[in-house]
Scaffold this active site. Structure first.
Site, PDB file in Angstrom:
ATOM      1  N   ARG A 347       0.855  -1.056  -0.061  1.00 12.99           N
ATOM      2  CA  ARG A 347       0.101  -0.018   0.103  1.00 12.99           C
ATOM      3  C   ARG A 347       0.880   1.421   0.192  1.00 12.99           C
ATOM      4  O   ARG A 347       0.687   2.221   0.585  1.00 12.99           O
ATOM      5  CB  ARG A 347      -0.886   0.050   1.252  1.00 12.99           C
ATOM      6  CG  ARG A 347      -1.965  -1.165   1.289  1.00 12.99           C
ATOM      7  CD  ARG A 347      -2.938  -0.614   0.306  1.00 12.99           C
ATOM      8  NE  ARG A 347      -4.195  -1.716   0.457  1.00 12.99           N
ATOM      9  CZ  ARG A 347      -5.441  -1.446   0.980  1.00 12.99           C
ATOM     10  NH1 ARG A 347      -5.561  -0.294   1.535  1.00 12.99           N
ATOM     11  NH2 ARG A 347      -6.016  -2.506   1.114  1.00 12.99           N
ATOM     12  N   ARG A 351      -3.163   6.596   1.229  1.00 13.44           N
ATOM     13  CA  ARG A 351      -3.654   7.840   1.927  1.00 13.44           C
ATOM     14  C   ARG A 351      -2.740   8.441   2.794  1.00 13.44           C
ATOM     15  O   ARG A 351      -2.909   9.873   3.225  1.00 13.44           O
ATOM     16  CB  ARG A 351      -4.914   7.553   2.873  1.00 13.44           C
ATOM     17  CG  ARG A 351      -6.248   7.501   1.620  1.00 13.44           C
ATOM     18  CD  ARG A 351      -7.405   6.684   2.604  1.00 13.44           C
ATOM     19  NE  ARG A 351      -6.887   5.463   2.914  1.00 13.44           N
ATOM     20  CZ  ARG A 351      -7.789   4.642   3.506  1.00 13.44           C
ATOM     21  NH1 ARG A 351      -9.006   4.805   3.601  1.00 13.44           N
ATOM     22  NH2 ARG A 351      -7.315   3.373   3.661  1.00 13.44           N
ATOM     23  N   ARG A 360      -6.823  12.064  -4.716  1.00 14.61           N
ATOM     24  CA  ARG A 360      -8.015  11.531  -4.199  1.00 14.61           C
ATOM     25  C   ARG A 360      -9.260  12.593  -3.948  1.00 14.61           C
ATOM     26  O   ARG A 360     -10.582  12.200  -3.973  1.00 14.61           O
ATOM     27  CB  ARG A 360      -7.809  10.753  -3.057  1.00 14.61           C
ATOM     28  CG  ARG A 360      -8.931   9.900  -2.222  1.00 14.61           C
ATOM     29  CD  ARG A 360      -9.269   8.767  -2.943  1.00 14.61           C
ATOM     30  NE  ARG A 360      -9.921   7.788  -2.094  1.00 14.61           N
ATOM     31  CZ  ARG A 360     -11.425   8.260  -1.926  1.00 14.61           C
ATOM     32  NH1 ARG A 360     -11.981   9.374  -2.804  1.00 14.61           N
ATOM     33  NH2 ARG A 360     -12.008   7.444  -1.295  1.00 14.61           N
ATOM     34  N   ASP A 396      -6.892  -2.491  -6.880  1.00 11.36           N
ATOM     35  CA  ASP A 396      -7.438  -3.334  -6.177  1.00 11.36           C
ATOM     36  C   ASP A 396      -7.566  -4.775  -6.235  1.00 11.36           C
ATOM     37  O   ASP A 396      -8.053  -4.938  -7.320  1.00 11.36           O
ATOM     38  CB  ASP A 396      -8.629  -2.546  -5.558  1.00 11.36           C
ATOM     39  CG  ASP A 396      -8.922  -2.801  -4.085  1.00 11.36           C
ATOM     40  OD1 ASP A 396      -8.651  -2.212  -3.135  1.00 11.36           O
ATOM     41  OD2 ASP A 396      -9.610  -3.944  -3.679  1.00 11.36           O
ATOM     42  N   TYR A 472     -15.057 -11.740   0.669  1.00  9.06           N
ATOM     43  CA  TYR A 472     -15.737 -10.262   0.380  1.00  9.06           C
ATOM     44  C   TYR A 472     -16.787 -10.677  -0.426  1.00  9.06           C
ATOM     45  O   TYR A 472     -17.894 -10.136   0.084  1.00  9.06           O
ATOM     46  CB  TYR A 472     -14.803  -9.372  -0.497  1.00  9.06           C
ATOM     47  CG  TYR A 472     -13.884  -8.712   0.418  1.00  9.06           C
ATOM     48  CD1 TYR A 472     -13.979  -7.672   0.954  1.00  9.06           C
ATOM     49  CD2 TYR A 472     -12.429  -9.261   0.331  1.00  9.06           C
ATOM     50  CE1 TYR A 472     -13.090  -6.847   2.081  1.00  9.06           C
ATOM     51  CE2 TYR A 472     -11.348  -8.737   1.237  1.00  9.06           C
ATOM     52  CZ  TYR A 472     -11.761  -7.307   1.915  1.00  9.06           C
ATOM     53  OH  TYR A 472     -10.892  -7.055   2.644  1.00  9.06           O
TER      54      TYR A 472
HETATM   55  O1  CP3 Z   1       0.016  -1.322  -2.365  1.00  7.91           O
HETATM   56  C1  CP3 Z   1      -0.389  -0.506  -3.162  1.00  7.91           C
HETATM   57  O2  CP3 Z   1      -0.099   0.548  -3.114  1.00  7.91           O
HETATM   58  C2  CP3 Z   1      -1.283  -0.885  -4.367  1.00  7.91           C
HETATM   59  C3  CP3 Z   1      -2.827  -0.476  -4.157  1.00  7.91           C
HETATM   60  C4  CP3 Z   1      -3.616  -1.564  -3.548  1.00  7.91           C
HETATM   61  C5  CP3 Z   1      -4.695  -1.035  -2.875  1.00  7.91           C
HETATM   62  N1  CP3 Z   1      -5.442  -2.215  -2.249  1.00  7.91           N
HETATM   63  C6  CP3 Z   1      -5.393   0.289  -3.029  1.00  7.91           C
HETATM   64  C7  CP3 Z   1      -6.367   0.720  -2.135  1.00  7.91           C
HETATM   65  C8  CP3 Z   1      -3.423  -2.826  -3.269  1.00  7.91           C
HETATM   66  C9  CP3 Z   1      -2.315  -3.838  -3.515  1.00  7.91           C
HETATM   67  C10 CP3 Z   1      -4.676  -3.261  -2.349  1.00  7.91           C
HETATM   68  C11 CP3 Z   1      -4.743  -4.546  -1.980  1.00  7.91           C
HETATM   69  C12 CP3 Z   1      -6.204  -4.826  -1.272  1.00  7.91           C
HETATM   70  N2  CP3 Z   1      -7.398  -4.552  -1.448  1.00  7.91           N
HETATM   71  C13 CP3 Z   1      -6.112  -5.933  -0.196  1.00  7.91           C
HETATM   72  C14 CP3 Z   1      -4.898  -6.851   0.091  1.00  7.91           C
HETATM   73  C15 CP3 Z   1      -3.957  -6.086   0.837  1.00  7.91           C
HETATM   74  C16 CP3 Z   1      -4.297  -6.072   2.224  1.00  7.91           C
HETATM   75  O3  CP3 Z   1      -4.598  -5.118   2.773  1.00  7.91           O
HETATM   76  O4  CP3 Z   1      -4.522  -7.230   2.934  1.00  7.91           O
HETATM   77  C17 CP3 Z   1      -7.427  -6.113   0.316  1.00  7.91           C
HETATM   78  C18 CP3 Z   1      -8.030  -6.896   1.359  1.00  7.91           C
HETATM   79  C19 CP3 Z   1      -7.976  -4.944  -0.393  1.00  7.91           C
HETATM   80  C20 CP3 Z   1      -9.546  -4.433  -0.270  1.00  7.91           C
HETATM   81  C21 CP3 Z   1      -9.938  -3.178   0.245  1.00  7.91           C
HETATM   82  N3  CP3 Z   1      -9.557  -1.959  -0.710  1.00  7.91           N
HETATM   83  C22 CP3 Z   1      -9.928  -2.607   1.198  1.00  7.91           C
HETATM   84  C23 CP3 Z   1     -10.562  -3.456   2.557  1.00  7.91           C
HETATM   85  C24 CP3 Z   1     -10.131  -1.243   1.383  1.00  7.91           C
HETATM   86  C25 CP3 Z   1     -10.653  -0.133   2.282  1.00  7.91           C
HETATM   87  C26 CP3 Z   1      -9.673  -0.258   3.454  1.00  7.91           C
HETATM   88  C27 CP3 Z   1      -8.673   0.791   3.433  1.00  7.91           C
HETATM   89  O5  CP3 Z   1      -7.396   0.296   3.521  1.00  7.91           O
HETATM   90  O6  CP3 Z   1      -8.945   1.806   2.685  1.00  7.91           O
HETATM   91  C28 CP3 Z   1      -9.826  -0.987  -0.040  1.00  7.91           C
HETATM   92  C29 CP3 Z   1      -9.651   0.435  -0.428  1.00  7.91           C
HETATM   93  C30 CP3 Z   1      -8.317   0.632  -1.101  1.00  7.91           C
HETATM   94  N4  CP3 Z   1      -7.429  -0.015  -1.931  1.00  7.91           N
HETATM   95  C31 CP3 Z   1      -7.654   2.096  -0.925  1.00  7.91           C
HETATM   96  C32 CP3 Z   1      -6.226   2.084  -1.472  1.00  7.91           C
HETATM   97  C33 CP3 Z   1      -5.380   3.042  -1.541  1.00  7.91           C
HETATM   98  C34 CP3 Z   1      -8.145   3.312   0.061  1.00  7.91           C
HETATM   99  C35 CP3 Z   1      -9.107   4.094  -0.824  1.00  7.91           C
HETATM  100  C36 CP3 Z   1      -9.118   5.466  -0.594  1.00  7.91           C
HETATM  101  O7  CP3 Z   1      -8.433   6.284  -0.813  1.00  7.91           O
HETATM  102  O8  CP3 Z   1     -10.271   5.712   0.253  1.00  7.91           O
END
Ligand code: CP3
Length: 664
Positions: A347, A351, A360, A396, A472
């Protein structure tokens, strides 16, 4: 056979008439049981150091409980089975030999003639004919579990059917899962003619000697020996290390059947004796070992570097060798030495970064994913800001749920929400087949990133593993207990396997699309799989994750990641991947040793450590580097994604510290 005085066993010959060079102190491993003392003497007489480790013990037919039980049930009042699958010729014969200690062959054959019998290939067909019956279904080439499943499903409606599968030695989780997915109730009938010896300590010691390079020559005298050696090595978690060890040794085989078994396990055979006799084999070994080894050792470094822990992977893509193949990130995936420990952060584009928040503010999260120029911009910014050793495409794991039309959206503060979760078979039927072309925007973003930084920085493509995606889809969003997911798995196992098969197929296609667009390596996120116990993982998850990983070309490294997986690491390694992700709940040194260093590892700083001061961050990073001990194959990372409140300069300080402290 009578032996004349001139055709004596070569070991009985006097030294004066035998001019073959001796072993000259080489360490020679043999796996004899009955002939243990004799083979040790033969090796030592020719100047070798003998390591003799019995690998087999004959199982009396009447001890084959599963086979006997199967015979009883087959001849019971109403035959309990509607389909029997015969996987191997040797096993089919051994099964009958055991059953015939209790029942008449004619009765057994009559019972089988009344139901559907499946022969996996030419060998079981021959065994069945010799026993006096014909298979109802002969599985076409190449006789893998896939053909078994499709040939059977084409002729028999499997729903509710009771299916017995004869196995000899190796279990086939994929076949069982595939049958269950089609609604069959499966009974496994393992048949053993030979098993491991009761005292395995000498064999374990020999395997450790092989794995650690403390043995020079191996001689095998039966295919069962080969099977037992490899199976014990796998069970001990050192299968890959033992195979690599054998690849560095001079390897002799008694004859063609034994050699075929070695090759089936991906092992090379250097020599067979002119006559299939133990004495001739030892003589041949003494004559050839030294020259084989000197040739082998000249290329050993290259062989070791190329050995993949995933022999079952799809063939290499044949793409021209990327200029990035020698980047530390790529070398670490292959467990090759690097000038410093590469690092990136899960990640890393998110943010916590003001540049991300600025984009964003103007765009919804899914819109950012869908617009290649925005996705590429935040991907590249994170790399430039942190100076990490890899980019990860901004996307994602849930994107493939968009074309499944389940109503995916992201709610402020709540994370992902799925409006129409999958809870029943009918829900599953409703999901359209996904064409990953619908996610072409991810491929386009990868191409843009590639154009910007592809010459200097490896790019990671990624996807969710089938279990984490299923969680999910079933829960309808994030979860703490996975109650709905596990209930689904326990109460509707067939539908579960069908759902997982579909997710595995989409995920494999999605990863292949990313690789075609320019991803240099991929990470599979099984973030929530640590909620399962090992038995459930093996049965409900492993075959599906394995099929995703197997679909990735062998020259594209796979990072297999999960959290809270301390109880699952060996099984996750079995599912595949070149690199295993570790979180901070395990000690990296312990976990890597447990895996026998057979894969690279990634991790494992607690993301919350980045909230501490820079000197504490450095201390903790140093502790992890110390645990890795400079061994090739460590990629530094957090144990899970970076948190939104993390100070950016602390993340930068971590990257700098790891580069500086690991410089070699
Ligand atoms: O690593 C990176 O920088 C690449 C981008 C990336 C995102 N999600 C962007 C994202 C990656 C590799 C993921 C993987 C992801 N997404 C996982 C597996 C990794 C982990 O954390 O175990 C999972 C379970 C998700 C599903 C997901 N997407 C959730 C649960 C959420 C909400 C929680 C959160 O952290 O906000 C997201 C949203 C998300 N995916 C954001 C980002 C940058 C936040 C979105 C925002 O800006 O509001």
């Amino acid at each position: 056979m009578r032996r004349g005085p001139l055709a004596m066993n070569p070991d009985m010959q006097s030294n004066s008439s035998d001019l073959t060079p001796g072993f000259g102190g080489l360490r020679v491993v043999a796996f004899e049981s009955r002939m243990a003392a004799e083979v040790a003497a033969m090796i030592e007489r020719r100047g070798g150091v003998a390591i003799v480790a019995p690998a087999m013990r004959e199982v009396p037919l009447e001890d084959n409980r599963a086979a006997l039980d199967f015979g009883d049930r087959l001849l019971g009042n109403q035959s309990e089975f509607e389909v029997v699958i015969f996987m191997t010729g040797v096993g089919t014969r051994a099964l009958f030999a055991a059953m015939e200690t209790r029942h008449r062959r004619a009765d057994l054959v009559a019972a089988l003639a009344a139901i559907t019998t499946v022969a996996r290939g030419p060998k079981p067909i021959r065994a069945m004919r010799d026993l006096g019956f014909e298979p109802s279904i002969a599985v076409p080439e190449p006789n893998t579990w896939r053909e078994v499943l499709s040939a059977l499903a084409a002729q028999v409606e499997l729903k509710g059917k009771r299916v017995a599968v004869q196995e000899y030695g190796v279990s086939n989780h994929e076949l069982t899962a595939g049958l269950e997915a089609r609604g069959a109730r499966v009974t496994i009938v393992p048949v053993y003619r030979w098993t491991l010896p009761a005292d395995r300590a000498p064999l374990r010691a020999a395997l450790n000697a092989i794995a650690s390079g403390a043995a020079d020559v191996a001689i095998f005298t039966s295919s069962n020996q080969v099977t037992n050696v490899i199976q014990l090595a796998d069970a001990e978690g050192i299968g890959a290390a033992v195979k690599q060890g054998i690849a560095r040794m001079a390897v002799g085989s008694i004859g063609p059947v034994c050699s075929a078994q070695l090759r089936a396990y991906g092992l090379r055979v250097d020599f067979e004796p002119e006559h299939s006799k133990l004495g001739h084999l030892v003589k041949e070994a003494a004559a050839q070992a030294a020259s084989i080894l000197s040739a082998r050792r000249a290329t050993a470094v290259r062989i070791e570097a190329c050995a993949s822990p995933n022999p079952q992977r799809a063939p290499a893509s044949n793409a021209p060798r990327s200029p990035l193949a020698d980047h530390p990130m790529m070398k670490a995936c292959r467990r090759e030495p690097t000038p410093y420990t590469p690092i990136w952060l899960m990640r890393q584009a998110g943010r916590y970064m003001p540049e991300y928040r600025r984009v964003r503010e103007r765009h919804d999260f899914l819109e950012m994913c869908r617009r290649p120029e925005l996705s590429a911009e935040v991907t590249v910014t994170a790399v430039e800001r942190l100076k990490v050793d890899a980019a990860i495409i901004f996307a994602d794991i849930l994107l493939p749920l968009i074309p499944m039309e389940v109503g995916l959206h992201f709610e402020k503060g709540d994370g992902p929400v799925i409006d129409r979760p999958i809870r029943t078979e009918a829900d599953l039927e409703r999901i359209p087949d996904v064409d990953v072309a619908a996610l072409g925007f991810v491929a386009d973003a990868i191409k843009l990133v590639h154009r910007a930084i592809g010459a200097t920085t490896p790019l990671i493509g990624f996807a969710g593993a089938p279990f984490t995606l299923a969680s999910y889809l079933i829960e309808g969003g994030s979860s703490r207990q996975y109650q709905a997911t596990k209930t689904f798995m326990y109460t509707q196992p067939e539908t579960w396997h069908r759902l997982m098969e579909r997710l595995a197929r989409v995920t494999a296609d999605y990863l292949k699309m990313q690789i075609a667009a320019g991803a240099d390596l991929v990470q599979i996120f099984d973030s929530w799989v640590g909620s399962l116990g090992p038995d459930d993982y093996r049965r409900f998850v492993l075959p599906h994750t394995a099929s995703v990983i197997a679909a990735v070309p062998a020259d594209v490294p796979v990072i297999h990641f999960g959290t809270v997986t301390g109880n699952l690491l060996e099984l996750m390694r079995e599912a595949g991947g070149d690199v295993l992700g570790l979180d901070w709940r395990v000690d990296l040194a312990d976990a890597w040793a447990r895996l026998n260093y057979s894969v690279a590892v990634q991790g494992n700083l607690d993301p919350i450590a980045l909230f501490a001061g820079v000197s504490e961050i450095r201390t903790r990073a140093q502790a992890i580097l110390d645990q890795a001990g400079g061994r090739p194959g460590h990629i530094f990372n957090l144990g899970h994604g970076i948190l939104p409140e993390t100070p950016v300069d602390h993340a930068i300080a971590l990257v700098d510290a790891v580069h500086e402290m690991s410089a070699r």
